[in-house]
Write a protein that holds these residues in place. Structure first.
Motif, PDB file in Angstrom:
ATOM      1  N   PRO A  78       0.946  -1.016   0.249  1.00 24.93           N
ATOM      2  CA  PRO A  78      -0.132  -0.155   0.100  1.00 24.93           C
ATOM      3  C   PRO A  78       0.704   1.406   0.016  1.00 24.93           C
ATOM      4  O   PRO A  78       1.551   1.272   0.714  1.00 24.93           O
ATOM      5  N   GLN A  79       0.142   2.536  -0.503  1.00 32.65           N
ATOM      6  CA  GLN A  79       1.056   3.838  -0.729  1.00 32.65           C
ATOM      7  C   GLN A  79       1.164   4.109   0.382  1.00 32.65           C
ATOM      8  O   GLN A  79       0.303   4.564   0.897  1.00 32.65           O
ATOM      9  N   VAL A  80       2.277   4.910   1.409  1.00 30.78           N
ATOM     10  CA  VAL A  80       2.569   5.423   2.010  1.00 30.78           C
ATOM     11  C   VAL A  80       1.986   6.534   2.152  1.00 30.78           C
ATOM     12  O   VAL A  80       2.681   7.356   1.390  1.00 30.78           O
ATOM     13  N   GLN A  81       0.975   6.558   2.758  1.00 28.29           N
ATOM     14  CA  GLN A  81       0.641   7.978   3.308  1.00 28.29           C
ATOM     15  C   GLN A  81       0.715   9.337   4.338  1.00 28.29           C
ATOM     16  O   GLN A  81       0.527   8.521   5.073  1.00 28.29           O
ATOM     17  N   MET A  82       1.426  10.665   4.181  1.00 24.10           N
ATOM     18  CA  MET A  82       1.562  11.029   5.510  1.00 24.10           C
ATOM     19  C   MET A  82       1.451  12.432   4.941  1.00 24.10           C
ATOM     20  O   MET A  82       2.192  13.124   4.390  1.00 24.10           O
TER      21      MET A  82
END
Length: 167
Positions: free
Chosen positions: A16-20
């Motif tokens: 999954p694409q890490v989003q911060m």
């Protein structure tokens, strides 16, 4: 089977694409005790500055939101005589929305990556406060949050090993 371990014709499993996102950041607590100014001392000083760093993180009520706190204690004393110049204590908070980080990697992510994002802002505040207190601006060196995290894990494991188990 292909080089990356996927069965021929099948796509490798996508991480999954890490989003911060930093949703907000603020000073929760700040104390600057200018001891030298209170004493009325002047003249040339040769300071010895010590910096202590503590980190904390916790989950918020909203989904995928976390609070991360960097607490700094900065003490400046004379190298000769140990006379204290100032004491700065600050708790700097960041509110983050984080998605796509596997559960087993969330704790280190919160205590390494999030403080790394907050640190430039905290550094600026420390510089401004010390300058406004009548001292040369204190420009903190970069802090290695990975090293702090590893040291805390080692300290906890050592404390766990020393704790006797009861039967």
């Amino acid at each position: 089977m292909s080089e990356n371990g996927a069965v021929d014709g099948a796509q490798p499993a996508q991480q999954p694409q890490v989003q911060m996102n930093i949703l907000g950041q603020f000073v929760r607590d700040l104390s600057f005790e200018n001891i030298m100014a209170q004493k009325g001392a002047t003249g040339e000083v040769n300071p010895d500055i010590s910096v202590q760093v503590n980190l904390d993180a916790k989950k918020r009520q909203a989904e995928n939101q976390y609070e991360v706190m960097i607490k700094l204690n900065v003490e400046s004393k004379a190298k000769e005589g140990g006379e204290q110049f100032f004491l700065l204590e600050i708790e700097y908070m960041g509110v983050f929305r984080i998605a796509g980080v596997p559960e087993e990697q969330l704790h280190p992510f919160l205590l390494i990556e999030c403080p790394r994002m907050l640190f430039p802002y905290l550094r600026r505040i420390v510089s401004d406060v010390t300058r406004d207190g009548g001292y040369p601006p204190l420009n903190l060196e970069n802090i290695d949050f990975l090293q702090i995290y590893r040291a805390e894990l080692a300290r906890r494991q050592a404390a766990k090993a020393e704790t006797p188990t009861t039967a």
